[in-house]
Design a protein around this motif. Sequence first.
Motif, mmCIF file in Angstrom:
data_model
loop_
_atom_site.group_PDB
_atom_site.id
_atom_site.type_symbol
_atom_site.label_atom_id
_atom_site.label_comp_id
_atom_site.label_asym_id
_atom_site.label_seq_id
_atom_site.Cartn_x
_atom_site.Cartn_y
_atom_site.Cartn_z
ATOM 1 N N PRO A 1 -0.167 8.351 5.552
ATOM 2 C CA PRO A 1 1.018 7.678 5.036
ATOM 3 C C PRO A 1 2.298 8.454 5.335
ATOM 4 C CG PRO A 1 -0.211 8.726 3.267
ATOM 5 C CD PRO A 1 -1.074 8.800 4.474
ATOM 6 N N ALA B 1 3.339 3.663 8.272
ATOM 7 C CA ALA B 1 2.465 4.826 8.345
ATOM 8 C C ALA B 1 2.502 5.441 9.730
ATOM 9 C CB ALA B 1 1.034 4.413 7.996
ATOM 10 N N ASN C 1 2.361 1.555 3.632
ATOM 11 C CA ASN C 1 1.588 2.793 3.748
ATOM 12 C C ASN C 1 2.500 4.020 3.695
ATOM 13 O OD1 ASN C 1 -0.922 1.427 4.089
ATOM 14 N ND2 ASN C 1 -0.392 1.052 6.224
ATOM 15 N N ARG D 1 0.824 -1.207 0.000
ATOM 16 C CA ARG D 1 0.000 0.000 0.000
ATOM 17 C C ARG D 1 0.863 1.265 0.000
ATOM 18 N NH1 ARG D 1 -5.025 -0.203 0.022
ATOM 19 N NH2 ARG D 1 -5.186 1.967 0.731
#
Length: 373
Positions: free
Chosen positions: A364, A359, A342, A325
């Motif tokens: 993020p 994150a 993230n 991600r």
Amino acid sequence: MFNVLGIINVIEKEQALMELTENRTLAAVPIGGRYRIIDFTLSNMVNAGIKSIGIFTHFKMGSLVSHLKNSREWNLDTKRRGLFFLPPDFSKYLFSPNKWDVSHFTTRLGYMETSTRQYVIISGCNMVCNIDYQKVLDFHQKNGADITVIFKEVPPGEKEYLSPYLSLDLSTEGQVTGVRTTSGRSNRDKICMEMFLLSRTLLLQLIDECVKQNKWDLVRDGFMGNLRELKIYGYPFTGYLAKINSLRNYYKHSMDLLKPPIWQELFFAAGPVFTKVKDSAPAKYTVDAAVTNALVANDCVIGGRVENSVISRGVKIGKGARVSRSILLEKCVIEENALVENAILDKEVRVTKGKIIGATADGPTVVRKKSVL
């Protein structure tokens, strides 16, 4: 649409995307692995047959000029028409961060006055979509409009990603009867996309009137301030729309590109999206690579695990590394057994062996260009 002049106003807040816009304008921020944000606005105009396009520049233009300089990919490398970079005259005006400030237009009057085109399409560049401007022109002419404003009607759950915005009130015939600024909490949901079509002579007239009356917001004072005198219509856009005006939105809409229906619509619905071509090799995957639901650009070497991520050109991911991600811009290096989750990594970031990047509570993690972690 040969008879239409294109204007792309790339003047945005300098820190709109924080670390990503420290050294580049928002229009030049990479997106989707191989593209820049301006590619969508520029391709929309080119696909409609617009042959003369002016770009209103401001600060930090190096990356943008490098990306567009030969304009060959957009078929705008011509002698008499084509792509024009139009810097402001800083000696005459103190420039506002509002991209619709009339002063931004008064210092580019020569470009508009010497054109022979009948119409002008003016657009910002942070509204990412794939739109058919020919249909907008047909709508404009059919209704005998003085100005056509492109808008999108959105449900309440999506408005927060478009805030702040102008909200339009329309009559049953589609004519604009009112406008207000909202932060996304209003029930009104016809959102102005900052794209306008009008005649070139009317645009010059409205700019002149604003200057004489000491009014400096072209949209509020020049366009919407003349609702009673002008026939202003709203054109409904029904496709996918992303407003890139914050890191949160940039991350959200980049992740949207991993959904095939959105990818297909955004890149192919009304025409292809063009970008600068780099003649490099296809991505290479080693026997240890595992890639799931990711966009991987050319010239990458993937030796680890990648999932739900956007990987730009020239990225190298080592054996045992994992990227999840995340958005990795050009030439990032993720060494063996590192974890990136993230996160948004700007160009040429190096994550060393075994390092963990994750994150934060605010969203993020963003890593500046050329950082070594």
